[in-house]
Enzyme design. Structure first.
Site, PDB file in Angstrom:
ATOM      1  N   CYS A   2       0.864  -1.178   0.000  1.00  0.00           N
ATOM      2  CA  CYS A   2       0.000   0.000   0.000  1.00  0.00           C
ATOM      3  C   CYS A   2       0.906   1.235   0.000  1.00  0.00           C
ATOM      4  CB  CYS A   2      -0.933   0.119   1.209  1.00  0.00           C
ATOM      5  SG  CYS A   2      -2.112  -1.215   1.359  1.00  0.00           S
ATOM      6  N   ARG A  27       3.689  -0.317  -4.953  1.00  0.00           N
ATOM      7  CA  ARG A  27       3.461  -0.858  -3.611  1.00  0.00           C
ATOM      8  C   ARG A  27       2.149  -1.622  -3.486  1.00  0.00           C
ATOM      9  NH1 ARG A  27       6.875   1.680  -0.015  1.00  0.00           N
ATOM     10  NH2 ARG A  27       5.586   0.974   1.695  1.00  0.00           N
ATOM     11  N   TRP A  74      -2.676  -2.672  -1.577  1.00  0.00           N
ATOM     12  CA  TRP A  74      -2.405  -4.096  -1.691  1.00  0.00           C
ATOM     13  C   TRP A  74      -3.271  -4.741  -0.624  1.00  0.00           C
ATOM     14  CZ3 TRP A  74      -0.520  -8.163   1.290  1.00  0.00           C
ATOM     15  CH2 TRP A  74      -0.166  -9.311   0.564  1.00  0.00           C
ATOM     16  N   ASN A  98      -1.489   2.249   5.605  1.00  0.00           N
ATOM     17  CA  ASN A  98      -0.618   1.200   5.067  1.00  0.00           C
ATOM     18  C   ASN A  98      -0.213   0.324   6.242  1.00  0.00           C
ATOM     19  OD1 ASN A  98       1.372  -0.327   3.794  1.00  0.00           O
ATOM     20  ND2 ASN A  98       2.920   1.282   3.947  1.00  0.00           N
ATOM     21  N   GLY A  99      -0.522  -0.976   6.148  1.00  0.00           N
ATOM     22  CA  GLY A  99      -0.132  -1.873   7.240  1.00  0.00           C
ATOM     23  C   GLY A  99      -1.257  -2.820   7.602  1.00  0.00           C
ATOM     24  N   GLU A 493      16.182 -18.459  -8.632  1.00  0.00           N
ATOM     25  CA  GLU A 493      15.791 -17.089  -9.005  1.00  0.00           C
ATOM     26  C   GLU A 493      15.058 -17.098 -10.365  1.00  0.00           C
ATOM     27  OE1 GLU A 493      15.399 -14.237  -7.909  1.00  0.00           O
ATOM     28  OE2 GLU A 493      15.568 -12.863  -9.600  1.00  0.00           O
ATOM     29  N   LYS A 497      11.245 -15.784 -11.027  1.00  0.00           N
ATOM     30  CA  LYS A 497      10.891 -14.759 -12.014  1.00  0.00           C
ATOM     31  C   LYS A 497       9.724 -15.260 -12.877  1.00  0.00           C
ATOM     32  CE  LYS A 497      12.672 -11.461 -10.992  1.00  0.00           C
ATOM     33  NZ  LYS A 497      13.233 -11.693  -9.772  1.00  0.00           N
ATOM     34  N   GLU A 500       6.405 -15.431 -10.804  1.00  0.00           N
ATOM     35  CA  GLU A 500       5.772 -14.168 -10.424  1.00  0.00           C
ATOM     36  C   GLU A 500       5.274 -13.368 -11.628  1.00  0.00           C
ATOM     37  OE1 GLU A 500       8.153 -11.376  -8.154  1.00  0.00           O
ATOM     38  OE2 GLU A 500       9.953 -11.853  -9.265  1.00  0.00           O
ATOM     39  N   HIS A 516      16.258 -37.412  -6.934  1.00  0.00           N
ATOM     40  CA  HIS A 516      15.613 -37.708  -5.654  1.00  0.00           C
ATOM     41  C   HIS A 516      14.137 -37.311  -5.656  1.00  0.00           C
ATOM     42  CE1 HIS A 516      19.472 -38.778  -3.978  1.00  0.00           C
ATOM     43  NE2 HIS A 516      19.961 -37.703  -4.605  1.00  0.00           N
ATOM     44  N   LYS A 615       5.742  -4.368  -4.587  1.00  0.00           N
ATOM     45  CA  LYS A 615       7.192  -4.261  -4.642  1.00  0.00           C
ATOM     46  C   LYS A 615       7.818  -4.291  -3.254  1.00  0.00           C
ATOM     47  CE  LYS A 615      11.090  -3.254  -6.774  1.00  0.00           C
ATOM     48  NZ  LYS A 615      11.721  -4.382  -7.474  1.00  0.00           N
TER      49      LYS A 615
HETATM   50  O1  M6R Z   1      13.128  -5.078  -1.084  1.00  0.00           O
HETATM   51  P1  M6R Z   1      13.635  -6.458  -0.803  1.00  0.00           P
HETATM   52  O2  M6R Z   1      14.882  -6.789  -1.523  1.00  0.00           O
HETATM   53  O3  M6R Z   1      13.763  -6.721   0.674  1.00  0.00           O
HETATM   54  O4  M6R Z   1      12.481  -7.409  -1.332  1.00  0.00           O
HETATM   55  C1  M6R Z   1      12.555  -8.790  -1.168  1.00  0.00           C
HETATM   56  C2  M6R Z   1      11.517  -9.491  -1.990  1.00  0.00           C
HETATM   57  O5  M6R Z   1      10.230  -9.070  -1.621  1.00  0.00           O
HETATM   58  C3  M6R Z   1      11.699  -9.277  -3.493  1.00  0.00           C
HETATM   59  O6  M6R Z   1      12.967  -9.663  -3.918  1.00  0.00           O
HETATM   60  C4  M6R Z   1      10.641 -10.089  -4.257  1.00  0.00           C
HETATM   61  O7  M6R Z   1      10.860 -11.449  -4.104  1.00  0.00           O
HETATM   62  C5  M6R Z   1      10.620  -9.706  -5.744  1.00  0.00           C
HETATM   63  N1  M6R Z   1       9.267  -9.697  -6.217  1.00  0.00           N
HETATM   64  C6  M6R Z   1      11.379 -10.662  -6.589  1.00  0.00           C
HETATM   65  O8  M6R Z   1      11.349 -10.344  -7.932  1.00  0.00           O
END
Ligand code: M6R
Length: 620
Positions: A2, A27, A74, A98-99, A493, A497, A500, A516, A615
């Site tokens: 948010c 956000r 959010w 926000n929270g 990673e 990607k 998400e 395994h 984000k």
């Molecule tokens: O701001 P941060 O690096 O602490 O954020 C960590 C994760 O929330 C962030 O890397 C998230 O996994 C991204 N969506 C990955 O692309």
């Protein structure tokens, strides 16, 4: 998660707040809304979905006021519809939040018993009811907030307006970030300085348990006891250009392409080019924002016998890569953990441990809580952040910076590669301090690092390949990503990607673990992406690939240079420039980013704002 914003001044508040919300949309984008005091009366416009839907409504609205608040959501409590959208309004007040209010159920029961008419499913509206009740008793907005805050459990940043005080914007912070912006005869509050940087670079970072009372030309900050406190004004060195797409179709594409420059910028302060020597620049809480002198840094870092790396998401995968690098270069034991796990178990942190927290935003709730826990346990902490002055940056003892400029795409790209570069530099430095690297080895690692930006540039050429290949890749039923050793975290990673952005099933595995269990998934509808640069585990990885091939898996192999063997095994072979073992992850993650980007784009998804994500994860 948010974004909140408030404005009071002589500009058009609708425009300022809408512009700010655009910068805060990363956000959360489940709904958005604004409230403006129009001729002394609160007027709200809210809309479900992304900001663009709010804009359609705002275009038909005229406001005459000069003070307002806005929100981009959010969703935590309640589905993303209009009645759950902020600002919430009760009686003469309106607020954005926000929270999460953890004791909302209890508050709701109390309010219902009292006959309150609750119109949304949110925890935030309940706070508006509590404040409104205090206003009805004759309190000012600040007094009302001071009375209500002790009743709230959880994390919140709130900005509020009252019809009784048309010249006052009030905000409070307990957890999620909040910044006060100061212009000439105008003031702003926002979740992030990016939202207001077009208007002012003079800001005050609000700390937890502080209340801001802002008028057009003056402000005061109070602690929870009601005492006025004075705080430092910071002049930000942030360019509004960094938060524009600059001709790219998406922020993510721009950020992928920025990586050669960003990696160079992250590294540049730390290498003494003339002598080809590591010269790590680390700021400490005691050093007034200046980097520690090399002899001081040496004596402070020398005694660490163990390292913990704590982070979330992509930053966690950077940390896992760091484990391979720091252990190999500096011979120091490293443990890496998800912040959400670390903070809730009772980790044994031996004396002489360094706890490294990695966070692009510097505001991730679990990472921040882990940092605080490590400090309570007496550990020295080091943050690797992109957002300078973020909570994590401010609270860590040692600080290093990614210098990646604003990263707006929800999927993290350039912050990761900048972090990998920094972890390599830290590895070289600790290797020197611990005398595990010779001077020649130090020079050789630094030479490879110096060549990294131009090598990333070459790998970016796979953009057009994936633009085309995504047409068929999007039809696979799932993806397995494999890697070994230092390349294993990038397999995870790559999978993250794709999940998400393209909402496809993808898993990252250590190649040796395939037998395994996961090998059972393989058939000709399953794509297997393997990161297999020529290193000391290359032969082992190729054997795993043979096993995949024998079961019909469709292989996308990423290897070093011209490689006939990988070419013959794979449906697609991508060649990386030859580099040092520790830098292969930086090069191999670029095609993985491009692949996820193009597959998601071909599927018609919004790559910058994937569903359900935000984000900056400021709630746990
Ligand atoms: O701001 P941060 O690096 O602490 O954020 C960590 C994760 O929330 C962030 O890397 C998230 O996994 C991204 N969506 C990955 O692309």
């Amino acid at each position: 998660m948010c974004g909140i914003i408030g404005y009071y001044g002589s500009r058009d508040p609708k425009q300022v707040i809408y512009d700010g919300l655009k910068k805060l949309e990363y956000r959360g984008y489940d709904s958005a809304g604004i409230a403006i005091l129009d001729n002394g009366k609160l007027k709200r416009v809210r809309s479900a979905g992304k900001l663009i839907h709010l804009k359609e409504k705002l275009d038909n609205e005229k406001f005459t006021g000069n003070i307002g608040i806005g929100h981009t959501r959010w969703a935590t409590h309640g589905v993303p519809n209009e009645s759950n959208a902020h600002p919430h309004a009760v009686g003469k007040i309106s607020l954005v939040h926000n929270g999460i209010i953890e004791n909302y159920q209890e508050i709701k029961e109390y309010l219902l018993k009292e006959g309150a008419k609750i119109t949304s499913d949110t925890d935030s509206e309940l706070v508006a009811h509590l404040i409104s009740r205090e206003i009805e008793k004759g309190s000012t907005l600040k007094e009302a907030l001071s009375t209500v805050i002790p009743k709230l459990e959880g994390a919140y940043s709130i900005a509020a307006l009252s019809e009784n005080e048309p010249d006052t914007l009030v905000a409070v912070k307990n957890g999620p970030p909040l910044v006060l912006g100061l212009g000439k005869d105008e003031c702003f509050v926002a979740s992030d300085a990016q939202a207001i940087i077009t208007y002012t670079n003079k800001v005050i970072f609000i700390d937890d348990h502080e209340i801001v009372v802002a008028k057009k030309d003056k402000y005061q900050i109070y602690d929870m006891k009601g005492s006025a406190i004075s705080k430092k004004i910071t002049e930000l060195d942030m360019s509004p250009d960094a938060i524009e797409k600059q001709g790219y179709p998406h922020f993510m594409k721009k950020e992928i392409y920025e990586q050669p420059r960003v990696v160079a910028a992250a590294m540049s302060p730390h290498i003494d080019v003339a002598n080809l020597k590591i010269s790590l620049q680390v700021v400490s809480s005691d050093s007034n924002g200046e980097a520690l002198k090399q002899d001081e840094l040496y004596s402070q870092l020398k005694h660490f016998e163990r390292v913990f790396i704590v982070a979330c998401g992509t930053s966690f995968y950077a940390g896992l890569t760091g484990e391979y690098i720091l252990e190999a270069m500096a011979g120091i034991p490293v443990e890496v953990e998800f912040a959400s796990e670390f903070r809730y178990r009772k980790p044994v942190i031996p004396k002489n441990s360094l706890v490294i927290v990695i966070s692009q935003s510097g505001e991730t709730a679990d990472t921040l809580a882990s940092l605080r826990m490590a400090k309570e346990k007496g550990a020295k902490t080091l943050s690797i952040c992109n957002a300078k002055n973020s909570s994590i940056d401010r609270e860590a003892f040692f600080k290093m910076y990614m210098k990646a400029d604003a990263e707006i795409g929800v999927a993290s790209t350039k912050a990761l590669t900048a972090t990998l570069a920094l972890l390599n530099l830290l590895g070289v430095y600790l290797g020197r301090v611990n005398e595990t690297l010779t001077r020649d080895e130090e020079k050789s690692y630094l030479r490879s690092l110096q060549a990294l930006p131009s090598e990333i540039e070459k790998v970016l050429a796979y953009d057009s390949f994936f633009d085309e290949a995504a047409l068929t890749l999007k039809d696979y039923k799932g993806f397995l990503y494999m890697g070994r050793g230092v390349n294993y975290p990038m397999a995870m990673e790559g999978a993250l990607k794709l999940k998400e952005l393209a909402y496809m099933h993808a898993e990252g595995y250590a190649a040796g673990e395939m037998k395994h269990g996961p090998i059972a998934l393989i058939d000709d509808r399953m794509a297997v992406v393997v990161v297999a640069p020529t290193d000391d585990v290359y032969e082992k990885t190729v054997s795993n690939l043979e096993e995949v091939r024998a079961r019909g898996g469709q292989i996308i192999a990423i290897g070093t240079g011209h490689n006939e063997r990988l070419k013959s095994l794979a449906k697609h072979y991508l060649s990386l420039p030859k580099t040092s073992w520790n830098l292969n992850p930086v090069l191999s993650v670029i095609p993985l980013q491009l692949m996820a980007y193009h597959v998601a784009d071909r599927l018609g998804f919004d790559v910058d704002q994937p569903r359900n994500l935000a984000k900056s994860v400021t709630v746990e």
